[in-house]
Design a protein around this motif. Structure first.
Motif, PDB file in Angstrom:
ATOM      1  N   MET A   1     -20.142  -9.210  27.573  1.00  0.00           N
ATOM      2  CA  MET A   1     -19.767  -9.478  28.963  1.00  0.00           C
ATOM      3  C   MET A   1     -20.658  -8.694  29.929  1.00  0.00           C
ATOM      4  O   MET A   1     -21.032  -9.210  30.974  1.00  0.00           O
ATOM      5  CB  MET A   1     -18.289  -9.168  29.195  1.00  0.00           C
ATOM      6  CG  MET A   1     -17.357 -10.053  28.376  1.00  0.00           C
ATOM      7  SD  MET A   1     -17.757 -11.825  28.385  1.00  0.00           S
ATOM      8  CE  MET A   1     -17.250 -12.275  30.014  1.00  0.00           C
ATOM      9  N   GLY A   2     -21.018  -7.470  29.570  1.00  0.00           N
ATOM     10  CA  GLY A   2     -21.926  -6.680  30.400  1.00  0.00           C
ATOM     11  C   GLY A   2     -23.300  -7.315  30.489  1.00  0.00           C
ATOM     12  O   GLY A   2     -23.913  -7.362  31.563  1.00  0.00           O
TER      13      GLY A   2
ATOM     14  N   LEU B   1     -23.986 -10.523  30.070  1.00  0.00           N
ATOM     15  CA  LEU B   1     -23.854 -11.755  30.849  1.00  0.00           C
ATOM     16  C   LEU B   1     -23.739 -11.470  32.339  1.00  0.00           C
ATOM     17  O   LEU B   1     -24.193 -12.252  33.168  1.00  0.00           O
ATOM     18  CB  LEU B   1     -22.647 -12.568  30.372  1.00  0.00           C
ATOM     19  CG  LEU B   1     -22.789 -13.204  28.997  1.00  0.00           C
ATOM     20  CD1 LEU B   1     -21.466 -13.799  28.544  1.00  0.00           C
ATOM     21  CD2 LEU B   1     -23.878 -14.258  28.985  1.00  0.00           C
ATOM     22  N   ALA B   2     -23.150 -10.318  32.682  1.00  0.00           N
ATOM     23  CA  ALA B   2     -22.996  -9.939  34.089  1.00  0.00           C
ATOM     24  C   ALA B   2     -24.248  -9.268  34.644  1.00  0.00           C
ATOM     25  O   ALA B   2     -24.330  -8.999  35.842  1.00  0.00           O
ATOM     26  CB  ALA B   2     -21.800  -9.012  34.244  1.00  0.00           C
ATOM     27  N   GLY B   3     -25.229  -8.979  33.768  1.00  0.00           N
ATOM     28  CA  GLY B   3     -26.462  -8.357  34.221  1.00  0.00           C
ATOM     29  C   GLY B   3     -26.391  -6.848  34.348  1.00  0.00           C
ATOM     30  O   GLY B   3     -27.184  -6.248  35.067  1.00  0.00           O
ATOM     31  N   PHE B   4     -25.433  -6.226  33.638  1.00  0.00           N
ATOM     32  CA  PHE B   4     -25.312  -4.774  33.685  1.00  0.00           C
ATOM     33  C   PHE B   4     -26.228  -4.124  32.672  1.00  0.00           C
ATOM     34  O   PHE B   4     -26.297  -4.553  31.525  1.00  0.00           O
ATOM     35  CB  PHE B   4     -23.880  -4.323  33.379  1.00  0.00           C
ATOM     36  CG  PHE B   4     -22.861  -4.755  34.393  1.00  0.00           C
ATOM     37  CD1 PHE B   4     -23.181  -4.843  35.742  1.00  0.00           C
ATOM     38  CD2 PHE B   4     -21.581  -5.073  33.998  1.00  0.00           C
ATOM     39  CE1 PHE B   4     -22.236  -5.237  36.668  1.00  0.00           C
ATOM     40  CE2 PHE B   4     -20.631  -5.474  34.922  1.00  0.00           C
ATOM     41  CZ  PHE B   4     -20.957  -5.550  36.263  1.00  0.00           C
TER      42      PHE B   4
END
Length: 86
Positions: free
Chosen positions: A68-69, A71-74
């Motif tokens: 998820m990180g 995919l969120a660009g973190f």
């Protein structure tokens, strides 16, 4: 798709990037510069990962990257969290 877990299926590196193939067939990449522990690790250490349901773990490098990180660009959240704690 509600409730579907997207897991990492395969991980590899090129000179500048981390690449992850996901269980939903997407492939995502992130610059190694986002993850200093991976950027500065030798190739053997980079290969010492474990795939989990929600992300990738490098025990020897003390690095965890969630799907998820990514995919969120973190990037690496460690530095940001240490600044808040200081």
């Amino acid at each position: 798709m509600h409730g579907m877990t997207i897991s990492p299926e395969k991980v590899w590196f090129d000179e500048d990037n981390l690449w992850v193939m996901l269980s939903d067939v997407r492939t995502i990449g992130a610059p190694l510069a986002w993850f200093p522990s991976l950027l500065h690790a030798d190739p053997v250490s980079r290969q010492g990962f474990e795939l989990g349901v929600h992300g990738i773990h490098w025990g020897a490098l003390d690095e965890d990257i969630s799907v998820m990180g990514l995919l969120a660009g973190f990037g690496d959240q460690t530095r940001r969290n240490r600044k808040r704690a200081a």
